[in-house]
Scaffold this motif. Structure first.
Motif, PDB file in Angstrom:
ATOM      1  N   HIS A   1       0.841  -1.213   0.000  1.00  0.00           N
ATOM      2  CA  HIS A   1       0.000   0.000   0.000  1.00  0.00           C
ATOM      3  C   HIS A   1       0.868   1.252   0.000  1.00  0.00           C
ATOM      4  O   HIS A   1       0.621   2.165   0.779  1.00  0.00           O
ATOM      5  CB  HIS A   1      -0.923   0.003   1.221  1.00  0.00           C
ATOM      6  CG  HIS A   1      -1.930  -1.105   1.197  1.00  0.00           C
ATOM      7  ND1 HIS A   1      -1.722  -2.318   1.805  1.00  0.00           N
ATOM      8  CD2 HIS A   1      -3.152  -1.184   0.630  1.00  0.00           C
ATOM      9  CE1 HIS A   1      -2.772  -3.088   1.618  1.00  0.00           C
ATOM     10  NE2 HIS A   1      -3.660  -2.422   0.908  1.00  0.00           N
TER      11      HIS A   1
ATOM     12  N   ARG B   1      -0.459   4.971   0.330  1.00  0.00           N
ATOM     13  CA  ARG B   1      -1.832   4.926   0.846  1.00  0.00           C
ATOM     14  C   ARG B   1      -1.790   4.460   2.296  1.00  0.00           C
ATOM     15  O   ARG B   1      -2.229   3.360   2.626  1.00  0.00           O
ATOM     16  CB  ARG B   1      -2.690   3.981   0.007  1.00  0.00           C
ATOM     17  CG  ARG B   1      -2.908   4.472  -1.421  1.00  0.00           C
ATOM     18  CD  ARG B   1      -3.772   3.511  -2.215  1.00  0.00           C
ATOM     19  NE  ARG B   1      -3.112   2.233  -2.427  1.00  0.00           N
ATOM     20  CZ  ARG B   1      -3.661   1.039  -2.203  1.00  0.00           C
ATOM     21  NH1 ARG B   1      -4.886   0.972  -1.749  1.00  0.00           N
ATOM     22  NH2 ARG B   1      -2.993  -0.056  -2.449  1.00  0.00           N
TER      23      ARG B   1
ATOM     24  N   ALA C   1      -4.937   3.088   4.100  1.00  0.00           N
ATOM     25  CA  ALA C   1      -5.445   1.763   3.715  1.00  0.00           C
ATOM     26  C   ALA C   1      -4.824   0.659   4.544  1.00  0.00           C
ATOM     27  O   ALA C   1      -5.333  -0.459   4.567  1.00  0.00           O
ATOM     28  CB  ALA C   1      -5.159   1.514   2.229  1.00  0.00           C
ATOM     29  N   THR C   2      -3.722   0.980   5.206  1.00  0.00           N
ATOM     30  CA  THR C   2      -3.045  -0.073   5.986  1.00  0.00           C
ATOM     31  C   THR C   2      -3.608  -0.184   7.404  1.00  0.00           C
ATOM     32  O   THR C   2      -3.285  -1.144   8.106  1.00  0.00           O
ATOM     33  CB  THR C   2      -1.536   0.224   6.096  1.00  0.00           C
ATOM     34  OG1 THR C   2      -1.362   1.456   6.777  1.00  0.00           O
ATOM     35  CG2 THR C   2      -0.883   0.287   4.731  1.00  0.00           C
TER      36      THR C   2
END
Lengths: 448, 407
Positions: free
Chosen positions: B32, B35, B38-39
């Motif tokens: 990711h 981003r 998103a983790t």
């Protein structure tokens, strides 16, 4: 980092270092060193094979070398797990694993027996390399003898396999026309006879090592020399010296073994002695008759240059023989003249037969043309027929062994197919399998 | 804090689980990049899995369903990922079913004895008032969830499926947490069973049979596998065999203190966390050779040192001498030897030889034959850092065990 890349050794050097380290560890005491040594030896062959001109052919060919290493690792594990004074089966397992490793390297197991027929993976030293393996096999069996000699069943089975190996190696060396391949098989025969010497406890360990070094060292030197001009076969005197050296070293190796056979195997002793006498005689014949004088390549022979390695090496090869025999005679029971002469008879008969059938190249003759027709005299025709028979026997035995091994493998793989069919990877099957195992878990304890 | 006491922290699974989490976070970051938000979700799931792993030696029966539910949820989160969905479905089927069957077994034991706590049940059963068929059917059922979660044969396929199908940041921690929960389940269910010798004999027979099945089936499976991820999965199944063998040895009446001391859940779980992390990360960069003369992977051609760090984890999983994993194999074997479980010991030997041979084959395939063409792109630093984290963790684990005088 280009200087670092330049310092990186090539595959030939890396493999050589791995091989040398492997041998050093095999000669070291203890199972851990032996297992590491066998692993390094296998790695050396793999290293050479992956860098060879045809890795697709050489990599699978030398893959089996990991098996002896695995056997030694297993022996190490058994020794580490089994408590002191463990019952017989554990000792037998450990002894069996050690013997497996040694025998497989000595071409005494049917799984990879014919490896000496083919050259090794390294282009320059390829024909010589397979001779390293029987040497490693003998060193394993000699160095780790306290791990297997005490288990009678393993020891006797190993002795029987070694006897068969010596006979097959002698047959193969006799049947092959190429001298380099015959020398590789003679090295296998030396290793098998020397390991047999260890198995029957004919002489003290130091003596068996010296006798093996003499016989195997002479053949290894000749094999190495074949790759660089076949110097020991140039000239009638030098070739006669080497013929005598290899015959004497092989005879000295076999002599105490044949003497000890009778005492070691009791009533079956004469049978064992007779079985051992055949390969001994054949090896003696090959040593004498097959080492033909190499044709001189020059019109005018170069004058002698004094002391050369080829002239001195026979001295080194034979130096160990009297020492070993002296050690053996001091430490063993006295031997009668009749028994001693009888034990020497096979080698003497083989050597004499070799001398009678020897057809060397006339001194000073030029190299024979390639299109020279084969000899048609009666002796040559009979010789070819006998060689052909020996080749057929060897092929039949190895094919039979391979078939048996194939069946055993097939039997092992037999349950694999239904097990694979049992699980195709569908999620529904997971649940079915779970229910099946749960039912088993409930029913089986009730049936106890 | 000096170095030695710091290393002793490796004697519990907490620090190894933390390192496994760090490695997983690195791999997650790699997937990711750019981003970070998103983790967060996956990171939370990973942290909970690491916590489950760290707490496994002290856990009760609740850990098993929680860990299974967490892994299924983490897998099912990404609906677009078909492999994740398939793994989640398979795990749900097999673990849900196993937990249900084990719950039935537990209920049957509770009904038969009239008491709930496990320790008291053995005392009641010892009185001989309960018919043997009842408890001898209920006990194996109660152990079933643990056997399934350990991933031993014939349930070894879920482990290999997870390593092949799940993302590299999730698979090792998920497998380690589930296996540790499975071992904890069995240890909990058998707590105090020494007070009921007949039950201990039955449990020992069940566990020894399961261990033999694990070792033999895994050995056979390893010989025929070609994909590195699946090989790692089967090696993880062999670790389940070690746990079962260790537990079986502790139940033998003739085993004595030596066998009982030979197997402990904490070091086994600590090693599992690190070894699976390194081996699973390495497997992603291993080639699947089409022919014997195939070239090696980019990792070993461009970053051989990082490859060797990963190989150390793979070696440890297979019990190659000199690695901390070898100590676990040796302890399990010694435990079985002391307990007189010869069949299980021979099966363990077969499993070990197959594992050893497989990793040596894997090493050769990883290096391949020297290639004329230059290697491809560099392996991302996050992946290499994950390999180094696992490798260094295993070295620290070995040193800590050496300092403590035991695993």
């Amino acid at each position: 980092m280009t200087w670092l890349a330049a310092l990186r050794p090539g595959p030939r050097v890396t493999g050589g270092l791995l091989c040398a380290a492997g041998f050093a560890l095999l000669a070291w005491d203890g199972l851990l060193a032996a297992a590491l040594g066998a692993e390094l030896l296998a790695t050396a062959f793999w290293w050479w094979a992956r860098a060879s001109d045809d890795p697709a052919r050489h990599l699978p060919r030398w893959e089996w070398l990991r098996r002896p290493a695995a056997a030694l690792w297993l022996a190490l594990a058994v020794a580490a797990v089994a408590p002191a004074g463990a019952p017989g089966p554990w000792r037998a397992l450990e002894a069996g694993a050690v013997v497996w490793a040694g025998l497989e390297l000595l071409a005494a197991l049917p799984l990879a027996r014919p490896f000496s027929d083919l050259p090794g993976p390294l282009l320059a030293l390829g024909p010589w390399l397979p001779a390293v393996l029987p040497a490693a096999g003998f060193v394993v069996l000699w160095r780790l003898q306290e791990h297997w000699l005490g288990v009678a069943r393993v020891r006797d089975a190993a002795a029987a396999l070694l006897l068969v190996t010596a006979a097959l190696a002698a047959l193969r060396a006799f049947a092959l026309r190429r001298w380099t391949a015959a020398l590789r098989w003679l090295a296998v025969g030396d290793g098998a006879l020397a390991a047999l010497l260890v198995a029957v406890r004919a002489v003290p360990p130091a003596a068996s090592l010296l006798l093996w070094l003499s016989a195997s060292g002479a053949h290894a030197f000749l094999l190495g020399a074949e790759l660089s001009g076949a110097v020991p076969r140039r000239g009638p005197v030098l070739s006669a010296i080497w013929r005598t050296t290899t015959w004497a070293a092989s005879a000295a190796l076999a002599w105490p073994m044949l003497l000890a056979m009778g005492a070691r195997f009791g009533a079956r002793g004469p049978l064992w002695s007779l079985a051992a006498a055949l390969p001994v005689a054949l090896i003696a014949w090959v040593n004498v008759a097959r080492m033909v004088e190499a044709p001189e390549r020059r019109a005018v022979r170069r004058p002698g240059t004094g002391i050369t390695l080829s002239r001195v090496a026979p001295l080194f090869a034979l130096a160990g023989v009297p020492v070993a025999l002296a050690i053996a005679s001091w430490s063993g029971p006295p031997v009668g003249w009749a028994a001693a002469l009888l034990a020497l008879a096979p080698a003497a008969a083989g050597g004499l037969g070799g001398l009678l059938t020897y057809r060397g190249v006339a001194p000073g003759a030029l190299a024979a043309p390639a299109d020279e027709p084969p000899r048609t005299d009666r002796l040559a025709v009979r010789g070819r027929a006998v060689r052909q028979s020996a080749r057929r026997v060897f092929r039949f035995v190895t094919a039979f062994e391979r078939t048996l091994a194939g069946w055993a493998l097939w039997l092992l793989r037999l349950p694999a197919a239904p097990l694979r069919d049992l699980h195709s990877g569908d999620a529904q099957e997971y649940l079915l399998l779970l229910v099946g195992v749960a039912l088993l878990a409930v029913v089986l304890p009730l049936l106890r | 804090m000096t170095a030695a006491p710091a290393l002793l922290l490796f004697l519990t699974p907490a620090l190894p689980a933390g390192l496994a989490l760090a490695a997983a976070a690195l791999l997650l970051r790699l997937e990711h990049r750019g981003r970070p938000l998103a983790t967060l979700g996956p990171l939370a799931a990973l942290a909970l899995l690491a916590l489950a792993l760290a707490r496994a030696p002290l856990a009760g029966p609740a850990l098993a369903p929680l860990a299974a539910g967490l892994v299924v949820a983490a897998l099912a989160r990404d609906r677009a990922n078909l492999l994740h969905s398939e793994c989640a479905l398979k795990l749900l089927w097999v673990m849900g079913g196993a937990l249900a069957l084990s719950a039935a077994g537990l209920s049957l034991l509770a009904l038969a004895t009239g008491v709930g706590p496990v320790g008291e049940q053995w005392g009641v059963l010892r009185l001989g008032l309960t018919p043997r068929p009842v408890w001898s059917a209920a006990l194996p059922l109660a152990l079933l969830a643990g056997l399934v979660m350990l991933g031993g044969a014939p349930f070894h396929f879920w482990v290999a499926d997870l390593f092949q199908g799940a993302r590299p940041w999730l698979a090792p921690l998920a497998v380690a947490a589930l296996q540790a929960a499975g071992a904890a389940w069995i240890a909990w269910r058998l707590g105090g069973i020494a007070g009921f010798p007949e039950g201990a004999a039955l449990a020992r027979a069940v566990l020894a049979t399961a261990a033999i099945a694990v070792f033999l089936v895994s050995a056979g499976t390893l010989v025929s596998q070609r994909r590195p991820e699946r090989r790692v999965g089967t090696l993880a199944s062999l670790q389940a065999g070690l746990a079962l063998a260790g537990l079986a040895a502790t139940l033998a009446p003739e085993a004595g203190a030596r066998a009982a001391a030979a197997w402990r859940l904490a070091p086994w779980a600590a090693h599992l966390a690190l070894a699976l992390t390194g081996a699973a990360a390495l497997a992603r960069f291993m080639p699947v050779p089409a022919s014997p003369d195939a070239p090696g992977g980019a990792l070993f051609r461009r970053h051989p040192a990082s490859g060797l760090a990963g190989l150390f984890a793979l070696f440890s999983l297979a019990g190659v001498p000199g690695t901390p994993g070898a100590q676990l194999w040796l302890d399990a074997a010694r435990g079985l030897s002391a307990a007189g479980q010869t069949g299980a010991l021979l099966a363990l030997g077969a499993g070990w030889v197959a594992a050893f041979a497989t990793v040596m084959q894997q090493v050769r395939e990883a290096f391949g034959v020297p290639a004329r063409t230059p290697p491809g792109r560099a392996v991302p630093w996050e992946a290499r850092a994950a390999l180094w984290t696992a490798g260094a963790g295993l070295v620290a684990l070995a040193v800590a065990w050496r300092l403590a005088g035991r695993p």
